[in-house]
Design an enzyme around this catalytic site. Sequence first.
Site, PDB file in Angstrom:
ATOM      1  N   LEU A 284       0.819  -1.206   0.000  1.00 38.23           N
ATOM      2  CA  LEU A 284       0.000   0.000   0.000  1.00 38.23           C
ATOM      3  C   LEU A 284       0.857   1.263   0.000  1.00 38.23           C
ATOM      4  O   LEU A 284       0.605   2.190  -0.774  1.00 38.23           O
ATOM      5  CB  LEU A 284      -0.926  -0.004   1.218  1.00 38.23           C
TER       6      LEU A 284
ATOM      7  N   VAL B 186       9.518   4.485  12.547  1.00 40.61           N
ATOM      8  CA  VAL B 186       8.450   5.392  12.993  1.00 40.61           C
ATOM      9  C   VAL B 186       8.193   5.233  14.485  1.00 40.61           C
ATOM     10  O   VAL B 186       7.527   6.061  15.097  1.00 40.61           O
ATOM     11  CB  VAL B 186       7.119   5.134  12.239  1.00 40.61           C
TER      12      VAL B 186
ATOM     13  N   ALA C 232      -6.148  -4.771   0.948  1.00 43.83           N
ATOM     14  CA  ALA C 232      -5.416  -4.929  -0.302  1.00 43.83           C
ATOM     15  C   ALA C 232      -4.697  -6.261  -0.341  1.00 43.83           C
ATOM     16  O   ALA C 232      -4.153  -6.719   0.666  1.00 43.83           O
ATOM     17  CB  ALA C 232      -4.395  -3.800  -0.454  1.00 43.83           C
TER      18      ALA C 232
ATOM     19  N   TYR D  22      -3.013  -5.623  17.416  1.00 44.27           N
ATOM     20  CA  TYR D  22      -3.133  -4.865  16.163  1.00 44.27           C
ATOM     21  C   TYR D  22      -4.454  -4.084  16.134  1.00 44.27           C
ATOM     22  O   TYR D  22      -4.490  -2.888  15.795  1.00 44.27           O
ATOM     23  CB  TYR D  22      -3.054  -5.878  15.019  1.00 44.27           C
TER      24      TYR D  22
ATOM     25  N   ASN E 192       1.411   5.047   7.368  1.00 41.96           N
ATOM     26  CA  ASN E 192       1.039   3.760   6.780  1.00 41.96           C
ATOM     27  C   ASN E 192       1.859   2.587   7.310  1.00 41.96           C
ATOM     28  O   ASN E 192       1.424   1.444   7.223  1.00 41.96           O
ATOM     29  CB  ASN E 192       1.203   3.876   5.253  1.00 41.96           C
TER      30      ASN E 192
ATOM     31  N   SER F 219      -7.997  -0.062  10.511  1.00 41.73           N
ATOM     32  CA  SER F 219      -8.216  -1.391   9.944  1.00 41.73           C
ATOM     33  C   SER F 219      -9.529  -1.975  10.426  1.00 41.73           C
ATOM     34  O   SER F 219      -9.935  -1.765  11.581  1.00 41.73           O
ATOM     35  CB  SER F 219      -7.078  -2.325  10.370  1.00 41.73           C
TER      36      SER F 219
ATOM     37  N   ALA G 283      -4.357  -1.095  18.427  1.00 42.08           N
ATOM     38  CA  ALA G 283      -3.531  -0.012  17.869  1.00 42.08           C
ATOM     39  C   ALA G 283      -4.261   0.685  16.727  1.00 42.08           C
ATOM     40  O   ALA G 283      -4.245   1.921  16.619  1.00 42.08           O
ATOM     41  CB  ALA G 283      -2.199  -0.579  17.372  1.00 42.08           C
ATOM     42  N   LYS G 284      -4.928  -0.101  15.886  1.00 40.18           N
ATOM     43  CA  LYS G 284      -5.581   0.472  14.702  1.00 40.18           C
ATOM     44  C   LYS G 284      -6.818   1.286  15.075  1.00 40.18           C
ATOM     45  O   LYS G 284      -7.219   2.190  14.336  1.00 40.18           O
ATOM     46  CB  LYS G 284      -5.966  -0.642  13.719  1.00 40.18           C
TER      47      LYS G 284
ATOM     48  N   ARG H 198       1.067  -7.038   2.713  1.00 35.41           N
ATOM     49  CA  ARG H 198       1.269  -8.128   3.653  1.00 35.41           C
ATOM     50  C   ARG H 198       0.341  -8.158   4.857  1.00 35.41           C
ATOM     51  O   ARG H 198       0.192  -9.188   5.491  1.00 35.41           O
ATOM     52  CB  ARG H 198       2.718  -8.090   4.143  1.00 35.41           C
TER      53      ARG H 198
ATOM     54  N   GLY I 173      -1.577  -8.403  -2.365  1.00 34.46           N
ATOM     55  CA  GLY I 173      -0.279  -7.972  -2.886  1.00 34.46           C
ATOM     56  C   GLY I 173       0.454  -7.129  -1.867  1.00 34.46           C
ATOM     57  O   GLY I 173       1.521  -6.596  -2.123  1.00 34.46           O
TER      58      GLY I 173
HETATM   59  P1  NAI Z   1       3.313  -4.180   4.300  1.00 34.06           P
HETATM   60  O1  NAI Z   1       3.911  -5.068   5.342  1.00 34.06           O
HETATM   61  O2  NAI Z   1       3.349  -4.640   2.891  1.00 34.06           O
HETATM   62  O3  NAI Z   1       3.910  -2.726   4.432  1.00 34.06           O
HETATM   63  C1  NAI Z   1       4.162  -2.128   5.677  1.00 34.06           C
HETATM   64  C2  NAI Z   1       5.532  -1.521   5.602  1.00 34.06           C
HETATM   65  O4  NAI Z   1       5.811  -0.884   6.848  1.00 34.06           O
HETATM   66  C3  NAI Z   1       6.629  -2.574   5.361  1.00 34.06           C
HETATM   67  O5  NAI Z   1       7.333  -2.259   4.176  1.00 34.06           O
HETATM   68  C4  NAI Z   1       7.495  -2.473   6.599  1.00 34.06           C
HETATM   69  O6  NAI Z   1       8.881  -2.637   6.336  1.00 34.06           O
HETATM   70  C5  NAI Z   1       7.193  -1.069   7.094  1.00 34.06           C
HETATM   71  N1  NAI Z   1       7.480  -0.920   8.521  1.00 34.06           N
HETATM   72  C6  NAI Z   1       7.235  -1.796   9.518  1.00 34.06           C
HETATM   73  N2  NAI Z   1       7.667  -1.311  10.682  1.00 34.06           N
HETATM   74  C7  NAI Z   1       8.193  -0.077  10.423  1.00 34.06           C
HETATM   75  C8  NAI Z   1       8.797   0.916  11.229  1.00 34.06           C
HETATM   76  N3  NAI Z   1       8.937   0.745  12.550  1.00 34.06           N
HETATM   77  N4  NAI Z   1       9.216   2.055  10.636  1.00 34.06           N
HETATM   78  C9  NAI Z   1       9.081   2.241   9.298  1.00 34.06           C
HETATM   79  N5  NAI Z   1       8.541   1.320   8.481  1.00 34.06           N
HETATM   80  C10 NAI Z   1       8.088   0.172   9.039  1.00 34.06           C
HETATM   81  O7  NAI Z   1       1.800  -3.916   4.747  1.00 34.06           O
HETATM   82  P2  NAI Z   1       0.536  -3.414   3.920  1.00 34.06           P
HETATM   83  O8  NAI Z   1      -0.375  -4.576   3.810  1.00 34.06           O
HETATM   84  O9  NAI Z   1       0.915  -2.650   2.706  1.00 34.06           O
HETATM   85  O10 NAI Z   1      -0.122  -2.447   5.009  1.00 34.06           O
HETATM   86  C11 NAI Z   1       0.092  -1.051   5.031  1.00 34.06           C
HETATM   87  C12 NAI Z   1      -0.766  -0.439   6.125  1.00 34.06           C
HETATM   88  O11 NAI Z   1      -2.143  -0.726   5.880  1.00 34.06           O
HETATM   89  C13 NAI Z   1      -0.444  -0.981   7.517  1.00 34.06           C
HETATM   90  O12 NAI Z   1      -0.580   0.060   8.463  1.00 34.06           O
HETATM   91  C14 NAI Z   1      -1.516  -2.026   7.726  1.00 34.06           C
HETATM   92  O13 NAI Z   1      -1.757  -2.252   9.094  1.00 34.06           O
HETATM   93  C15 NAI Z   1      -2.692  -1.371   7.017  1.00 34.06           C
HETATM   94  N6  NAI Z   1      -3.729  -2.318   6.598  1.00 34.06           N
HETATM   95  C16 NAI Z   1      -3.511  -3.174   5.571  1.00 34.06           C
HETATM   96  C17 NAI Z   1      -4.484  -4.055   5.177  1.00 34.06           C
HETATM   97  C18 NAI Z   1      -4.316  -4.955   4.001  1.00 34.06           C
HETATM   98  O14 NAI Z   1      -5.287  -5.611   3.600  1.00 34.06           O
HETATM   99  N7  NAI Z   1      -3.142  -5.047   3.390  1.00 34.06           N
HETATM  100  C19 NAI Z   1      -5.766  -4.158   5.910  1.00 34.06           C
HETATM  101  C20 NAI Z   1      -5.912  -3.160   6.954  1.00 34.06           C
HETATM  102  C21 NAI Z   1      -4.918  -2.292   7.276  1.00 34.06           C
END
Ligand code: NAI
Length: 321
Positions: free
Chosen positions: A22, A77, A199, A168, A103, A155, A171-172, A203, A201
Amino acid sequence: MAPSSIDLSGQVAIVTGAAGGLGRAYALALAERGAAIVANDLGGDTRGEHGMPSLAEAVAEDIRAKGGKAVANADTVATKAGGEAITQAALDHFGRVDIVINNAGNQRNALFEDLTEEDIESVLAVHLKGAFFVTQPAYRLMKRQGYGRIVFTSSQSGVFGNPYRANYGAAKTGVIGLMRVLVQEAPESIRVNSVMPNASGSRMGTPGEERVDKDFIAAMMARGNAYAERMAPDYTAALVTWLASRDCDVTGQVYSVLRGNYARVFSARCEGWIPAGARRPEPEDVAANLAAVASGGAWHEPQSGIDEGDIVRAALDRSLG
Ligand code: NAI
């Protein structure tokens, strides 16, 4: 009427967790509209460990290759120092901050009774404290310059609840509380909203960890396959780009994006049950009136805590006055 063309030229956006599904989509979408991007990511695994700064650099490089402006940043962060360093990177390279997209995320999934202190601390630190630490220094600049756009990431796992995700989910949902208070304090020139993305693709969509029951994951995946092609991160990126723009004329809102469906999610209260007379009700009285407690009278969407007080006072005036 055709939508206006969103132009972010001359603006500077911080996107945290920009190496992921995302975050990467947001960074590319904002850059495409002209924003200079600070692509922050410590490049960890889904637990937020084993950082690889090269992942943030790869996103920044992709943006630059398309003719955009971007710089990578690999600070966490999850600390005050990290949040300050991210804003400082924006100032050092581009001289200002207009947009913050919170994000970044990690996950440590397990049943409530199995969550360790570390599981709880690390997830609250990245999602909830991270939202404070990244936004605070940028918000101070936004107040001084009289303009800003802030997006928090919530979330369905918290707002509606999903198993294995108490840390989680807390926090959300915490970031929504943060947003609602910030909206009360922020000048009108700073708009603050939240997204509930979904989303594939990327994680965070699936709680795929060894402590999560395999049958639960299989059932969740099977249900999640419907309209899978509408789960691309770009769907959420379209909303986030608008929320990040000068065109965004809403604040304090929460939007869900799920299978290409965009919907506002809101907190409402009914007027409820108002006991007549001066006698303080017994527990049995509450139980006997639970239908009215659950859905009595008109529904209201309070705009603040104080607003809820006004709604109740008006209902009391009508009922008892
Ligand atoms: P992702 O795991 O692909 O991306 C999250 C990124 O945050 C990763 O690249 C990771 O390295 C980075 N990260 C983790 N800890 C960090 C830190 N301390 N400082 C800086 N960067 C850090 O996850 P995704 O799926 O793209 O999710 C993005 C956001 O959307 C997250 O906040 C997630 O909780 C939220 N979300 C995603 C959903 C989904 O279906 N993918 C559903 C609901 C919420």
